[in-house]
Motif scaffolding. Sequence first.
Motif, PDB file in Angstrom:
ATOM      1  N   SER A 142       0.661  -1.202  -0.007  1.00 21.70           N
ATOM      2  CA  SER A 142      -0.031  -0.232   0.008  1.00 21.70           C
ATOM      3  C   SER A 142       0.852   1.213  -0.073  1.00 21.70           C
ATOM      4  CB  SER A 142      -0.830   0.015   1.140  1.00 21.70           C
ATOM      5  OG  SER A 142      -1.493   1.113   1.541  1.00 21.70           O
ATOM      6  N   GLY A 143       1.899   1.298   0.920  1.00 25.02           N
ATOM      7  CA  GLY A 143       2.801   2.322   0.958  1.00 25.02           C
ATOM      8  C   GLY A 143       3.393   2.519  -0.330  1.00 25.02           C
ATOM      9  N   LYS A 144       3.900   1.718  -1.089  1.00 25.76           N
ATOM     10  CA  LYS A 144       4.905   1.809  -2.279  1.00 25.76           C
ATOM     11  C   LYS A 144       3.848   2.356  -3.268  1.00 25.76           C
ATOM     12  CE  LYS A 144       7.114  -1.936  -3.434  1.00 25.76           C
ATOM     13  NZ  LYS A 144       7.442  -3.377  -3.539  1.00 25.76           N
ATOM     14  N   LYS A 145       2.496   2.011  -3.178  1.00 21.41           N
ATOM     15  CA  LYS A 145       1.584   2.455  -4.096  1.00 21.41           C
ATOM     16  C   LYS A 145       1.505   4.174  -4.182  1.00 21.41           C
ATOM     17  CE  LYS A 145      -0.455  -1.870  -5.513  1.00 21.41           C
ATOM     18  NZ  LYS A 145      -1.711  -2.698  -5.287  1.00 21.41           N
ATOM     19  N   LYS A 146       1.427   4.446  -2.725  1.00 19.20           N
ATOM     20  CA  LYS A 146       1.278   5.862  -2.516  1.00 19.20           C
ATOM     21  C   LYS A 146       2.251   6.641  -2.701  1.00 19.20           C
ATOM     22  CE  LYS A 146      -2.287   4.805   1.295  1.00 19.20           C
ATOM     23  NZ  LYS A 146      -2.321   4.553   2.902  1.00 19.20           N
ATOM     24  N   LEU A 147       3.357   6.021  -2.564  1.00 20.83           N
ATOM     25  CA  LEU A 147       4.712   6.854  -2.581  1.00 20.83           C
ATOM     26  C   LEU A 147       5.083   6.927  -4.007  1.00 20.83           C
ATOM     27  CD1 LEU A 147       7.370   8.042  -1.577  1.00 20.83           C
ATOM     28  CD2 LEU A 147       8.281   6.004  -1.360  1.00 20.83           C
ATOM     29  N   TYR A 148       5.007   6.057  -5.044  1.00 21.19           N
ATOM     30  CA  TYR A 148       5.700   6.259  -6.381  1.00 21.19           C
ATOM     31  C   TYR A 148       4.588   6.323  -7.231  1.00 21.19           C
ATOM     32  CZ  TYR A 148       9.526   3.880  -3.903  1.00 21.19           C
ATOM     33  OH  TYR A 148      10.556   3.561  -3.025  1.00 21.19           O
ATOM     34  N   ALA A 149       3.196   5.899  -7.288  1.00 20.21           N
ATOM     35  CA  ALA A 149       2.054   6.238  -7.965  1.00 20.21           C
ATOM     36  C   ALA A 149       1.339   7.373  -7.513  1.00 20.21           C
ATOM     37  CB  ALA A 149       1.523   4.811  -8.272  1.00 20.21           C
ATOM     38  N   GLY A 150       1.200   7.335  -6.421  1.00 22.24           N
ATOM     39  CA  GLY A 150       0.250   8.501  -5.945  1.00 22.24           C
ATOM     40  C   GLY A 150       0.901   9.785  -5.356  1.00 22.24           C
ATOM     41  N   ASN A 152       2.342  10.619  -2.764  1.00 18.44           N
ATOM     42  CA  ASN A 152       1.890  10.841  -1.305  1.00 18.44           C
ATOM     43  C   ASN A 152       2.836  10.278  -0.342  1.00 18.44           C
ATOM     44  OD1 ASN A 152       0.394  11.435   1.029  1.00 18.44           O
ATOM     45  ND2 ASN A 152      -1.498  10.861   0.397  1.00 18.44           N
ATOM     46  N   ALA A 153       3.908  10.945  -0.026  1.00 19.52           N
ATOM     47  CA  ALA A 153       5.030  10.354   0.732  1.00 19.52           C
ATOM     48  C   ALA A 153       4.418  10.394   2.355  1.00 19.52           C
ATOM     49  CB  ALA A 153       6.343  11.130   0.624  1.00 19.52           C
ATOM     50  N   GLU A 154       3.890  11.174   2.823  1.00 19.39           N
ATOM     51  CA  GLU A 154       3.564  11.311   3.998  1.00 19.39           C
ATOM     52  C   GLU A 154       2.677  10.109   4.408  1.00 19.39           C
ATOM     53  OE1 GLU A 154       4.486  13.041   6.497  1.00 19.39           O
ATOM     54  OE2 GLU A 154       5.249  14.912   6.011  1.00 19.39           O
ATOM     55  N   SER A 155       1.569   9.905   3.545  1.00 25.96           N
ATOM     56  CA  SER A 155       0.602   8.858   3.807  1.00 25.96           C
ATOM     57  C   SER A 155       1.590   7.379   3.668  1.00 25.96           C
ATOM     58  CB  SER A 155      -0.488   8.902   2.854  1.00 25.96           C
ATOM     59  OG  SER A 155      -1.248   7.841   3.007  1.00 25.96           O
ATOM     60  N   ALA A 156       2.239   7.417   2.776  1.00 27.89           N
ATOM     61  CA  ALA A 156       3.170   6.256   2.534  1.00 27.89           C
ATOM     62  C   ALA A 156       3.994   5.862   3.685  1.00 27.89           C
ATOM     63  CB  ALA A 156       3.995   6.350   1.322  1.00 27.89           C
ATOM     64  N   LEU A 157       4.689   7.023   4.286  1.00 33.86           N
ATOM     65  CA  LEU A 157       5.378   6.746   5.443  1.00 33.86           C
ATOM     66  C   LEU A 157       4.721   5.996   6.673  1.00 33.86           C
ATOM     67  CD1 LEU A 157       8.231   7.388   6.507  1.00 33.86           C
ATOM     68  CD2 LEU A 157       7.523   9.592   7.173  1.00 33.86           C
ATOM     69  N   ARG A 158       3.544   6.781   6.682  1.00 30.52           N
ATOM     70  CA  ARG A 158       2.699   6.013   7.918  1.00 30.52           C
ATOM     71  C   ARG A 158       2.448   4.469   7.607  1.00 30.52           C
ATOM     72  NH1 ARG A 158       0.041  11.022   7.511  1.00 30.52           N
ATOM     73  NH2 ARG A 158      -1.532  10.221   6.208  1.00 30.52           N
ATOM     74  N   ASP A 159       2.423   3.960   6.510  1.00 28.87           N
ATOM     75  CA  ASP A 159       2.060   2.593   6.136  1.00 28.87           C
ATOM     76  C   ASP A 159       3.403   1.830   6.297  1.00 28.87           C
ATOM     77  OD1 ASP A 159      -0.328   3.014   5.205  1.00 28.87           O
ATOM     78  OD2 ASP A 159      -0.169   2.644   3.254  1.00 28.87           O
ATOM     79  N   PHE A 160       4.617   2.405   5.725  1.00 26.65           N
ATOM     80  CA  PHE A 160       5.900   1.639   6.078  1.00 26.65           C
ATOM     81  C   PHE A 160       6.020   1.748   7.735  1.00 26.65           C
ATOM     82  CE2 PHE A 160       6.971   3.744   1.778  1.00 26.65           C
ATOM     83  CZ  PHE A 160       6.406   2.602   1.135  1.00 26.65           C
TER      84      PHE A 160
END
Length: 329
Positions: A142-150, A152-160
Amino acid sequence: MIRTLLPLFAFLTALAAGPGPAAANPSANLAGVVYSEATNQRIAHASVWLCDDGGTRMKESVTTDTGEFAFPGLRAGAYILKITAPGFLPLEMDVDVNFGTEHGIPIFLKPAGKSPTGQAADPAISAHELSMPAAARKLVDSGKKKLYAGNNAESALRDFEAAVAKAPGYYEAYYQIGMANLSLQRPADAEKNLRTSVSLSKQTYPDAVLALAILLLGRHDSTGGEPLLRRGLQLNPNSWVGYYELGKLELYRMHLEAALDAAKTAESLARQEPKIYRLLSLIHLRQKNYQAALADLDAYIRLDPDSPEGHTAKQIRADTQRRLETSRP
């Protein structure tokens, strides 16, 4: 003579510069890898269209045998990618092109039909990652999709971070935390988490080893960065960016033959990456091999004609042509 050297100095400065404040309308590169969402295997020969933010097609790239594509020398800004591949549903996604997209974005395509066996084993995922709890792996996906495709680094960071809370040994997730922090311009936090990834993996995870090496070399810490860079290339001998960084390092030391060997290896792995030709041209100019430098500069200008570095390359090409003509009997 001073006027002749000024473009070359600017070109070398652009090569050496690390991340910094963005210039007006800076050029950037968009690169990535196309995967199957069902198996995480890379998809070769997928069609990737780069479109402007209104959807008008501009350029096409076809993924390599390892699923990679690249669009070099773009103006930073908003674009749309349209991706198609036989057996997969077409995908359209928004992407912001900036310095971070040079590291590459993963793109996941859904299969057009369900696999008759359900979820197949994934040969692209390491045994270590498969040993992590399923909930943690889902958070990383989920975080990878948010970081690279979306973007949205902040949201991705929370997932990671949630993933490593569930699985403290998940060194692949710590690597992703590092990349998210780089995207957020937090190099100190990025370094901390990349070091954790490298330590937990005992220097066996090439993505983290190379990322940490490049981060250290970017601030001119060759004592810490060079051993990691060479270790990363042992683990992943197909890393063009690793050989590119090695070529830069050897050039600064004036080890010109070693620099040329590394740069040529990088070129063989990523023929559409403009900054490799910038490096090659600088090495050949140092060697006074003006004919080879002209070929390098032509390749660079073809890939990146309109950026400030592209205009500088044109000036250097004109100077190099004059040098070549005056050096002939």
